[in-house]
Design a protein around this motif. Sequence first.
Motif, short mmCIF file in Angstrom:
data_model
loop_
_atom_site.label_atom_id
_atom_site.label_comp_id
_atom_site.label_asym_id
_atom_site.label_seq_id
_atom_site.Cartn_x
_atom_site.Cartn_y
_atom_site.Cartn_z
N PHE A 279 -37.18 41.57 -57.30
CA PHE A 279 -37.19 41.80 -58.74
C PHE A 279 -36.13 40.95 -59.45
O PHE A 279 -36.34 40.47 -60.56
CB PHE A 279 -36.98 43.28 -59.06
N GLY A 280 -34.98 40.77 -58.79
CA GLY A 280 -33.93 39.93 -59.38
C GLY A 280 -34.38 38.49 -59.52
O GLY A 280 -34.18 37.86 -60.56
N CYS A 281 -35.00 37.96 -58.47
CA CYS A 281 -35.52 36.58 -58.53
C CYS A 281 -36.62 36.45 -59.57
O CYS A 281 -36.68 35.46 -60.31
CB CYS A 281 -36.02 36.13 -57.17
N PHE A 282 -37.49 37.46 -59.65
CA PHE A 282 -38.54 37.46 -60.68
C PHE A 282 -37.92 37.44 -62.07
O PHE A 282 -38.32 36.65 -62.93
CB PHE A 282 -39.44 38.68 -60.52
N GLY A 283 -36.93 38.30 -62.30
CA GLY A 283 -36.29 38.37 -63.61
C GLY A 283 -35.58 37.09 -63.98
O GLY A 283 -35.72 36.59 -65.11
N LEU A 284 -34.85 36.52 -63.03
CA LEU A 284 -34.15 35.26 -63.31
C LEU A 284 -35.14 34.12 -63.55
O LEU A 284 -34.92 33.28 -64.43
CB LEU A 284 -33.19 34.93 -62.17
N THR A 285 -36.22 34.08 -62.78
CA THR A 285 -37.24 33.05 -62.98
C THR A 285 -37.88 33.19 -64.35
O THR A 285 -38.10 32.20 -65.07
CB THR A 285 -38.31 33.12 -61.88
N MET A 286 -38.17 34.43 -64.74
CA MET A 286 -38.75 34.68 -66.05
C MET A 286 -37.79 34.22 -67.15
O MET A 286 -38.21 33.59 -68.13
CB MET A 286 -39.06 36.17 -66.21
N LEU A 287 -36.51 34.50 -67.00
CA LEU A 287 -35.53 34.08 -68.00
C LEU A 287 -35.42 32.56 -68.07
O LEU A 287 -35.29 31.99 -69.16
CB LEU A 287 -34.17 34.69 -67.69
N VAL A 288 -35.45 31.88 -66.91
CA VAL A 288 -35.40 30.42 -66.90
C VAL A 288 -36.61 29.85 -67.63
O VAL A 288 -36.48 28.94 -68.45
CB VAL A 288 -35.31 29.87 -65.46
#
Length: 175
Positions: free
Chosen positions: A83-92
């Motif tokens: 979920f952290g990687c998903f969230g950071l990817t979404m923010l990028v």
Amino acid sequence: MDWYQTLFELIDMRSFSNLWFWIVLAVTWSTASHWVLGVPYDMVLRARRQGDQAEVDLEDMVRINVNRLLFIAQVSGLWILGFGCFGLTMLVLLGFVYGMEFAQAVFLLAFPLSLIGLLSLSTARLIQAEESGGERLRRRLTRHRLYTQIIGMVSIFVTAIWGMYQNVALGPLGG
């Protein structure tokens, strides 16, 4: 004027020109460097100066927080990572591909904090593996705090440079 417009004037979505963003940035890094593995750093200093009961309190508090952190990582670490990687990817993507300044600001806060989370997990594993106590534990916590402060300084510098670039490139009205 409706409440929606009033709210968005108070919480300006142009983050880098908003005073609230910079206050949040300063408070976030101040808090992150004060709480080392969930233990306030003044406990480390008190244990160093007074010893005895302060040392026992520090070791107990670190033991509780290390066990808690490692348990959470063992039970749901992969889900948190995913979920952290998903969230950071979404923010990028939202921030740097689609140009949404609010997402850029949140990413510039969240990414370094995720590094602090990984650093905390690594430090917790080291403390548990070597069964740290006394001076060795205090040195380990001090080193963790130093690394946190270095990550924080780099993060604040990068955020300030990017924010200045955005304010100069986009101007005061956003384009």
